[in-house]
Design a protein around this motif. Structure first.
Motif, PDB file in Angstrom:
ATOM      1  N   VAL A   1       1.075   8.404  -2.725  1.00 28.40           N
ATOM      2  CA  VAL A   1       1.762   7.521  -3.684  1.00 28.40           C
ATOM      3  C   VAL A   1       3.270   7.646  -3.494  1.00 28.40           C
ATOM      4  O   VAL A   1       3.900   8.579  -4.014  1.00 28.40           O
ATOM      5  CB  VAL A   1       1.362   7.846  -5.142  1.00 28.40           C
ATOM      6  N   PRO A   2       3.868   6.716  -2.705  1.00 31.71           N
ATOM      7  CA  PRO A   2       5.320   6.730  -2.556  1.00 31.71           C
ATOM      8  C   PRO A   2       6.003   6.150  -3.785  1.00 31.71           C
ATOM      9  O   PRO A   2       5.493   5.220  -4.410  1.00 31.71           O
ATOM     10  CB  PRO A   2       5.553   5.815  -1.349  1.00 31.71           C
ATOM     11  N   ILE A   3       7.157   6.739  -4.119  1.00 31.49           N
ATOM     12  CA  ILE A   3       8.008   6.147  -5.157  1.00 31.49           C
ATOM     13  C   ILE A   3       8.955   5.193  -4.436  1.00 31.49           C
ATOM     14  O   ILE A   3       9.691   5.604  -3.515  1.00 31.49           O
ATOM     15  CB  ILE A   3       8.798   7.238  -5.910  1.00 31.49           C
ATOM     16  N   LEU A   4       8.914   3.908  -4.826  1.00 34.54           N
ATOM     17  CA  LEU A   4       9.744   2.901  -4.157  1.00 34.54           C
ATOM     18  C   LEU A   4      11.201   3.175  -4.483  1.00 34.54           C
ATOM     19  O   LEU A   4      11.507   3.593  -5.599  1.00 34.54           O
ATOM     20  CB  LEU A   4       9.374   1.502  -4.648  1.00 34.54           C
ATOM     21  N   ARG A   5      12.140   2.979  -3.490  1.00 34.37           N
ATOM     22  CA  ARG A   5      11.811   2.459  -2.207  1.00 34.37           C
ATOM     23  C   ARG A   5      11.796   3.522  -1.133  1.00 34.37           C
ATOM     24  O   ARG A   5      11.099   3.406  -0.128  1.00 34.37           O
ATOM     25  CB  ARG A   5      12.816   1.337  -1.918  1.00 34.37           C
ATOM     26  N   ALA A   6      12.562   4.636  -1.318  1.00 34.23           N
ATOM     27  CA  ALA A   6      12.712   5.594  -0.222  1.00 34.23           C
ATOM     28  C   ALA A   6      11.407   6.298   0.132  1.00 34.23           C
ATOM     29  O   ALA A   6      11.208   6.710   1.277  1.00 34.23           O
ATOM     30  CB  ALA A   6      13.803   6.611  -0.558  1.00 34.23           C
ATOM     31  N   GLY A   7      10.498   6.411  -0.844  1.00 41.11           N
ATOM     32  CA  GLY A   7       9.224   7.067  -0.571  1.00 41.11           C
ATOM     33  C   GLY A   7       8.447   6.374   0.533  1.00 41.11           C
ATOM     34  O   GLY A   7       7.622   7.002   1.216  1.00 41.11           O
ATOM     35  N   LEU A   8       8.692   5.068   0.716  1.00 40.42           N
ATOM     36  CA  LEU A   8       7.988   4.326   1.768  1.00 40.42           C
ATOM     37  C   LEU A   8       8.216   4.950   3.138  1.00 40.42           C
ATOM     38  O   LEU A   8       7.360   4.893   4.008  1.00 40.42           O
ATOM     39  CB  LEU A   8       8.462   2.862   1.805  1.00 40.42           C
ATOM     40  N   GLY A   9       9.392   5.558   3.307  1.00 34.39           N
ATOM     41  CA  GLY A   9       9.730   6.157   4.603  1.00 34.39           C
ATOM     42  C   GLY A   9       8.875   7.361   4.951  1.00 34.39           C
ATOM     43  O   GLY A   9       8.923   7.841   6.096  1.00 34.39           O
ATOM     44  N   MET A  10       8.095   7.855   4.002  1.00 30.86           N
ATOM     45  CA  MET A  10       7.249   9.023   4.279  1.00 30.86           C
ATOM     46  C   MET A  10       5.766   8.660   4.391  1.00 30.86           C
ATOM     47  O   MET A  10       4.936   9.524   4.680  1.00 30.86           O
ATOM     48  CB  MET A  10       7.453  10.087   3.180  1.00 30.86           C
ATOM     49  N   VAL A  11       5.442   7.402   4.168  1.00 35.35           N
ATOM     50  CA  VAL A  11       4.021   7.015   4.149  1.00 35.35           C
ATOM     51  C   VAL A  11       3.399   7.087   5.542  1.00 35.35           C
ATOM     52  O   VAL A  11       2.326   7.656   5.735  1.00 35.35           O
ATOM     53  CB  VAL A  11       3.856   5.597   3.550  1.00 35.35           C
ATOM     54  N   ASP A  12       4.076   6.512   6.538  1.00 38.10           N
ATOM     55  CA  ASP A  12       3.439   6.440   7.864  1.00 38.10           C
ATOM     56  C   ASP A  12       3.228   7.821   8.480  1.00 38.10           C
ATOM     57  O   ASP A  12       2.240   8.038   9.180  1.00 38.10           O
ATOM     58  CB  ASP A  12       4.267   5.553   8.802  1.00 38.10           C
ATOM     59  N   GLY A  13       4.138   8.760   8.209  1.00 32.21           N
ATOM     60  CA  GLY A  13       3.947  10.120   8.727  1.00 32.21           C
ATOM     61  C   GLY A  13       2.688  10.751   8.150  1.00 32.21           C
ATOM     62  O   GLY A  13       1.912  11.397   8.855  1.00 32.21           O
TER      63      GLY A  13
END
Ligand code: URA
Length: 208
Positions: free
Chosen positions: A74-86
């Motif tokens: 569960v990423p917190i938008l928006r910077a959390g998105l940068g950790m999803v693919d890893g």
């Protein structure tokens, strides 16, 4: 304190490149993906396993597989998105929910503007991700939201934390382990982490 610093030479190397103000958005995105795989490896060490047997070309082998269903990221938008693919690289069967929170400029309190969580979240380990654990307000609220939705096992994964943020999350959610690459000095008057790496969202998406 629940903060667990991932003190691995490759993590510290990549973190230093991420901190460097000369690192451009494309490299920042690539490095954040790579370091998240390593942080995710540490943060998933307590996931449950089940015993199985498989056939190798040579004979039967006992093995273990992750329990189903696999975690929810569960990423917190928006910077959390940068950790999803890893995280998806190491947990390709994970599902992804999203939480959008912004900080009200007057009250300085987090305000929810988006929530989309898996309906079966109560059956999954949940990994809330946000690169910068600064005041702790948004992370603590995101954890409360996933808990309200039924999550029982929650881990917070960040890149850089401030002591203030760790304290807030720790007080409100003492059972949530926090993993990150660094625990920095403090927050400045704008609630940026010192030395930190600046605004993680801007550095990811080039919106400086
Ligand atoms: N958010 C960021 O992106 N950077 C900080 O230093 C604090 C909050």
């Amino acid at each position: 304190m629940q903060f667990q610093r991932v003190d691995h030479p490759v993590v510290q190397h990549k973190l230093t490149l991420l901190r460097d103000e000369r690192t451009k958005p494309k490299d920042f995105r690539d490095l954040l993906l790579e370091i998240t795989m390593l942080l995710g490896y540490a943060a998933t060490r307590d996931l449950g396993l089940r015993d199985v047997e498989v056939q190798t070309p040579v004979g039967p082998a006992k093995g273990r597989l992750l329990l189903d269903p696999q975690p929810a990221i569960v990423p917190i938008l928006r910077a959390g998105l940068g950790m999803v693919d890893g995280l998806l690289r190491i947990l390709p069967a994970a599902v992804v929910g999203h939480v959008g929170l912004y900080r009200d400029p007057k009250t300085h309190k987090p305000v929810e503007y988006y929530r989309n969580l898996p309906t079966d979240i109560s059956r999954r380990d949940v990994i809330v991700v946000d690169p910068m654990l600064a005041t702790g307000g948004t992370s603590a609220m995101a954890i409360s939201l996933v808990r309200e939705a039924g999550a029982k096992s929650v881990t917070l994964l960040c890149l850089v934390a401030a002591p203030e943020g760790v304290r807030v999350v720790d007080e409100l959610h003492p059972d949530v382990p926090i993993y990150g690459a660094a625990l920095d000095e403090r927050l400045n008057e704008h609630d940026y982490i010192v030395p930190g790496l600046g605004d993680a969202g801007d550095r990811l998406y080039g919106t400086l």
